[in-house]
Motif scaffolding. Structure first.
Motif, PDB file in Angstrom:
ATOM      1  N   TRP A   1      45.591  40.253  50.392  1.00 46.13           N
ATOM      2  CA  TRP A   1      46.595  39.951  49.646  1.00 46.13           C
ATOM      3  C   TRP A   1      46.865  38.860  48.483  1.00 46.13           C
ATOM      4  CZ3 TRP A   1      46.787  41.620  54.821  1.00 46.13           C
ATOM      5  CH2 TRP A   1      48.084  42.304  54.805  1.00 46.13           C
ATOM      6  N   LEU A   2      45.515  38.217  48.503  1.00 44.77           N
ATOM      7  CA  LEU A   2      45.085  37.324  47.500  1.00 44.77           C
ATOM      8  C   LEU A   2      45.074  38.294  46.222  1.00 44.77           C
ATOM      9  CD1 LEU A   2      44.245  34.744  45.813  1.00 44.77           C
ATOM     10  CD2 LEU A   2      41.830  35.284  46.902  1.00 44.77           C
ATOM     11  N   GLU A   3      44.695  39.397  46.341  1.00 47.89           N
ATOM     12  CA  GLU A   3      44.369  40.282  44.937  1.00 47.89           C
ATOM     13  C   GLU A   3      45.704  40.930  44.380  1.00 47.89           C
ATOM     14  OE1 GLU A   3      41.227  42.529  46.163  1.00 47.89           O
ATOM     15  OE2 GLU A   3      39.712  40.987  46.132  1.00 47.89           O
ATOM     16  N   GLN A   4      46.617  40.585  45.106  1.00 45.11           N
ATOM     17  CA  GLN A   4      48.086  41.602  44.760  1.00 45.11           C
ATOM     18  C   GLN A   4      48.712  40.716  43.737  1.00 45.11           C
ATOM     19  OE1 GLN A   4      48.291  44.631  46.151  1.00 45.11           O
ATOM     20  NE2 GLN A   4      46.390  43.770  47.213  1.00 45.11           N
ATOM     21  N   PRO A   5      49.096  41.334  42.702  1.00 44.65           N
ATOM     22  CA  PRO A   5      49.780  40.936  41.651  1.00 44.65           C
ATOM     23  C   PRO A   5      51.078  39.826  42.065  1.00 44.65           C
ATOM     24  CG  PRO A   5      49.158  43.223  41.024  1.00 44.65           C
ATOM     25  CD  PRO A   5      48.702  42.936  42.380  1.00 44.65           C
TER      26      PRO A   5
ATOM     27  N   ALA B   1      49.746  37.394  32.511  1.00 47.18           N
ATOM     28  CA  ALA B   1      49.898  38.983  33.155  1.00 47.18           C
ATOM     29  C   ALA B   1      48.688  39.630  32.810  1.00 47.18           C
ATOM     30  CB  ALA B   1      51.020  39.647  32.839  1.00 47.18           C
ATOM     31  N   ASP B   2      48.451  39.566  31.602  1.00 43.67           N
ATOM     32  CA  ASP B   2      47.024  40.170  30.919  1.00 43.67           C
ATOM     33  C   ASP B   2      45.819  39.530  31.443  1.00 43.67           C
ATOM     34  OD1 ASP B   2      47.484  37.805  29.402  1.00 43.67           O
ATOM     35  OD2 ASP B   2      46.180  38.662  27.858  1.00 43.67           O
ATOM     36  N   LEU B   3      45.676  38.095  31.881  1.00 38.93           N
ATOM     37  CA  LEU B   3      44.536  37.647  32.027  1.00 38.93           C
ATOM     38  C   LEU B   3      44.566  37.963  33.741  1.00 38.93           C
ATOM     39  CD1 LEU B   3      42.273  35.580  32.180  1.00 38.93           C
ATOM     40  CD2 LEU B   3      43.944  33.682  32.440  1.00 38.93           C
ATOM     41  N   ARG B   4      45.601  38.108  34.544  1.00 36.75           N
ATOM     42  CA  ARG B   4      45.553  38.254  35.994  1.00 36.75           C
ATOM     43  C   ARG B   4      45.134  39.901  35.812  1.00 36.75           C
ATOM     44  NH1 ARG B   4      51.151  40.168  37.112  1.00 36.75           N
ATOM     45  NH2 ARG B   4      50.243  42.180  36.295  1.00 36.75           N
ATOM     46  N   ASP B   5      45.488  40.798  35.279  1.00 38.33           N
ATOM     47  CA  ASP B   5      45.187  42.209  35.108  1.00 38.33           C
ATOM     48  C   ASP B   5      43.362  42.185  35.023  1.00 38.33           C
ATOM     49  OD1 ASP B   5      47.348  42.848  35.863  1.00 38.33           O
ATOM     50  OD2 ASP B   5      48.111  43.649  33.657  1.00 38.33           O
ATOM     51  N   ARG B   6      43.067  41.270  33.644  1.00 37.23           N
ATOM     52  CA  ARG B   6      41.640  41.408  33.606  1.00 37.23           C
ATOM     53  C   ARG B   6      40.731  40.816  34.650  1.00 37.23           C
ATOM     54  NH1 ARG B   6      41.167  38.066  29.148  1.00 37.23           N
ATOM     55  NH2 ARG B   6      43.228  37.668  28.974  1.00 37.23           N
ATOM     56  N   LEU B   7      41.468  39.785  35.460  1.00 35.78           N
ATOM     57  CA  LEU B   7      40.936  39.141  36.660  1.00 35.78           C
ATOM     58  C   LEU B   7      40.816  40.380  37.822  1.00 35.78           C
ATOM     59  CD1 LEU B   7      39.958  36.901  38.682  1.00 35.78           C
ATOM     60  CD2 LEU B   7      42.406  36.571  39.108  1.00 35.78           C
ATOM     61  N   LEU B   8      41.777  40.984  37.976  1.00 44.14           N
ATOM     62  CA  LEU B   8      41.891  41.996  39.092  1.00 44.14           C
ATOM     63  C   LEU B   8      40.665  43.260  38.648  1.00 44.14           C
ATOM     64  CD1 LEU B   8      45.360  41.990  40.057  1.00 44.14           C
ATOM     65  CD2 LEU B   8      43.265  40.752  41.211  1.00 44.14           C
ATOM     66  N   ALA B   9      40.779  43.616  37.622  1.00 39.60           N
ATOM     67  CA  ALA B   9      39.862  44.846  36.949  1.00 39.60           C
ATOM     68  C   ALA B   9      38.472  44.287  36.979  1.00 39.60           C
ATOM     69  CB  ALA B   9      40.324  44.985  35.431  1.00 39.60           C
ATOM     70  N   ALA B  10      38.189  42.942  36.910  1.00 41.29           N
ATOM     71  CA  ALA B  10      36.756  42.411  37.034  1.00 41.29           C
ATOM     72  C   ALA B  10      36.287  42.308  38.310  1.00 41.29           C
ATOM     73  CB  ALA B  10      36.495  41.072  36.033  1.00 41.29           C
ATOM     74  N   GLY B  11      37.078  42.609  39.271  1.00 34.56           N
ATOM     75  CA  GLY B  11      36.792  42.183  40.586  1.00 34.56           C
ATOM     76  C   GLY B  11      35.626  42.727  41.236  1.00 34.56           C
TER      77      GLY B  11
END
Length: 674
Positions: free
Chosen positions: A504-508, A526-536
């Protein structure tokens, strides 16, 4: 005796830690140990025919006072050790082992439990379950052996208690005593939040400037950002040397002789009970069942993980060459260049995220997820606790008390490393019943000044969610008997709730609601969040490989004849695997506390991955509904797993939730390895 140790009078039924002195523990221990011995003797010597009530149920109640004393003591030892508490720990360990041996190998008690088990089909399901488990535990402890065998098993248990205690204390000493000062002119690359943490660590020790300690929340980001290769090497080697005799404590904290003896005693114990080796003994009651099944699972992941790691190593080595270094990529280089590679390939710098991940913000996320899934409410309250910076919450649902939750989040020199979940008090329904008192312990870097925000790394945030996942297993527990409450489940099942909660931590939606900049309050862009999750999964080859190395070495050390030289056996296993030289084990043998500071994870470190196979599939159950907070799926998860504790075998609980066994494919996809 201080009555506060057994009759807790603090707010919400907590112990009054402010009224407890170290000098109170020995007399309380003596009294309650004697009381437990008398209660068990009365059960064993009872002239009445054995029944569930006068034998198995009576055993559940016999140690309540002793358990309360030990609960307070061992929680304190873990989070705030001192020389007196360590001395008491060394005194208590062999006496508890002797007591346990006399109970578990008492032929009278064994005969009574065996008699009850013969009529178990007439019992209620949970009564039958604890009877079966009691008989299994007595049998595996050696109660069915002859007198000579029982005597030797008792000797092994007593010696093991001493060895595992000394192992843990040696690692703590090496971690506590190491400090690496970092001069002001050698701070290149270190982000502001890390510098604040390093200065806070120095201030805590009465030092000026900034330091690196062996606290994971400090040393890992130092290795990720410091441009000073020599300092990275020094710090990494100190971290790797814990417990080896080359650590801060020198020869006095050398764990290698202890490990040799522990392995020999475990093997002897297994053979006394008729098992080929310790791995066969340990794995028999687990979901996996045997060592070959475990190895097969781990090796299904080893190939994809090391292939990804090799691809990454080639890229990182090229970056090392660009910096003018001609030698090989070393373990103290990997994290720095992996972080740079993540930034390059995903346009992402983890340091950009940390200002949004304060402890309070992430606690808000943890509690909000629990509310959405299980309707839990959290109300903070004041109480004298284990340490001044521990926090307390009353957990309710629909106005009914579910648990007391304590959070001890910050590193201190007297706290052992790592993160864990424990319980001061287990849930049960005996008599008036009781709700659990749950403790989450972490080692996050404290704020530089009182009242300032505490910053978490992305890894820290995962740890916070992970440990609270364990807490949910306690909070939602709804069984009759304490021995099967909460996390009292098969070792390779216990990590399922904790690793599942991390998803659940990784959910936008969760990050958008709770990740807030510590100064402006602005949400994570949002763009930083998406890059964070993409780099997971950017460094999944490394993280999976270092874990698998530890799991496979643990398994190998406990299969076949015990190694006379554990380090040679470790090297042999890694060579057979073709392990990358730049990726050492996550937990090298001399400081592998999971395996050698107790027996829970011995031959069982694989269980994190075994559980991950299930947690990936369990979260998919929510995703399949189109709602990650789907109330029906959450209710089914609670009803079939989280509330059940060990009241049924783990595979039955899993199938009740998912109606099939999972495969490894979901894990590989989740880690980005296929």
């Amino acid at each position: 005796m201080n009555p506060e140790l057994t009759h807790w009078t603090g707010p919400q039924g907590l112990p009054r830690f402010d009224l407890i002195e170290d000098s109170d523990f020995a007399p309380a221990f003596d009294r309650e140990l004697a009381g437990a011995e008398a209660a068990i003797e009365a059960i064993a010597a009872n002239p009445e025919p054995a029944s569930f009530e006068n034998t198995v149920a009576a055993m559940e109640l016999a140690e309540d006072g002793l358990n309360r004393v030990l609960s307070v003591f061992y929680n304190l030892v873990g989070v705030d050790s001192n020389p007196r508490r360590q001395e008491l720990q060394r005194d208590f360990a062999p006496r508890l082992a002797d007591y346990s041996s006399r109970i578990t190998m008492d032929p009278r008690l064994y005969a009574r439990v065996k008699a009850v088990a013969q009529t178990a089909d007439q019992l209620a399901p949970q009564d039958r379950r604890i009877t079966e488990l009691a008989l299994r535990n007595l049998t595996r402890a050696g109660a069915g052996l002859d007198e000579a065998g029982r005597k030797r098993m008792a000797q092994i248990s007593a010696r093991m208690a001493v060895l595992t205690t000394e192992f843990a204390q040696n690692v703590l000493t090496d971690e506590r005593d190491y400090v690496l000062p970092i001069p002001d002119d050698r701070l290149a690359g270190l982000p502001d939040w890390l510098l604040r943490a390093m200065r806070a660590a120095a201030k805590e020790r009465g030092l000026a400037g900034q330091i690196v300690t062996l606290n994971r929340s400090l040393i890992v980001p130092f290795l990720e950002y410091s441009q000073e290769r020599g300092l990275r090497e020094t710090a990494f080697k100190a971290w790797a040397a814990r417990g080896s005799g080359d650590g801060a404590g020198g020869a006095a904290t050398n764990n290698l002789p202890l490990i040799t003896e522990i392995l020999a005693l475990r093997h002897e114990r297994a053979q006394l009970l008729g098992y080929q080796d310790f791995a066969a003994y340990k794995l028999e009651p687990e979901m996996a069942g045997d060592a070959q099944t475990v190895e097969d699972l781990l090796m299904q992941v080893w190939g994809p993980a090391t292939r990804r790691a090799a691809e990454d190593e080639a890229k990182l080595t090229a970056m090392l060459r660009d910096d003018g270094v001609n030698g090989p990529l070393e373990p103290w280089d990997w994290r720095l260049y992996a972080e740079r590679l993540r930034q390059r390939e995903h346009d992402f710098d983890a340091a950009q995220v940390t200002p949004y991940l304060t402890l309070d913000a992430m606690l808000g996320a943890v509690f909000d997820v629990a509310h959405k899934l299980y309707r839990l409410e959290f109300e903070a309250f004041e109480a004298p606790l284990l340490s001044p910076d521990v926090r307390a919450w009353r957990v309710t649902r629909d106005g009914q008390l579910m648990a007391i939750f304590l959070g001890d989040f910050f590193a201190r020199p007297s706290k052992r490393s790592g993160a864990w979940c424990s319980a001061l008090q287990m849930q049960h329904k005996i008599g008036k019943g009781q709700r659990p008192i749950v403790v989450n312990v972490c080692n996050f870097t404290p704020p530089e000044q009182a009242g300032a925000p505490a910053f978490l790394s992305w890894d820290d945030a995962h740890t916070l969610f992970h440990e609270f996942g364990h807490a949910t297993h306690h909070i939602l527990s709804d069984v009759t008997w304490p021995s099967i409450a909460g996390t009292s489940v098969a070792q390779d099942f216990v990590e399922l709730p904790s690793q599942l909660y991390e998803h659940w931590l990784e959910q936008p939606a969760v990050l958008d609601a709770h990740a807030r900049h510590f100064e402006t309050g602005a949400p994570l862009p949002a763009d930083l969040r998406d890059r964070l999750l993409a780099a997971g999964n950017a460094d999944a080859g490394f993280s999976t490989t270092e874990y698998l190395e530890s799991a496979l070495v643990d398994l190998a050390l406990h299969r076949g004849a015990p190694a006379r030289d554990a380090m040679a056996r470790q090297a042999e296993v890694l060579a057979e695997l073709g392990a990358p030289g730049a990726i050492p084990m996550r937990h090298a043998t001399p400081h592998f506390a999971h395996v050698f500071s107790g027996n829970s994870y011995a031959s069982g470190y694989y269980s994190y991955m075994w559980s991950e196979v299930m947690d990936a599939d369990a979260f998919a159950a929510f995703e399949e509904t189109g709602d990650i907070f789907d109330p029906e799926t959450a209710r089914r998860l609670e009803d079939t797993i989280l509330s059940k504790g060990g009241s049924q075998p783990a595979d039955e609980l899993w199938i009740a939730f998912r109606e099939r066994m999972p495969g490894v494919e979901a894990l590989l996809r989740g880690r980005g390895l296929i």
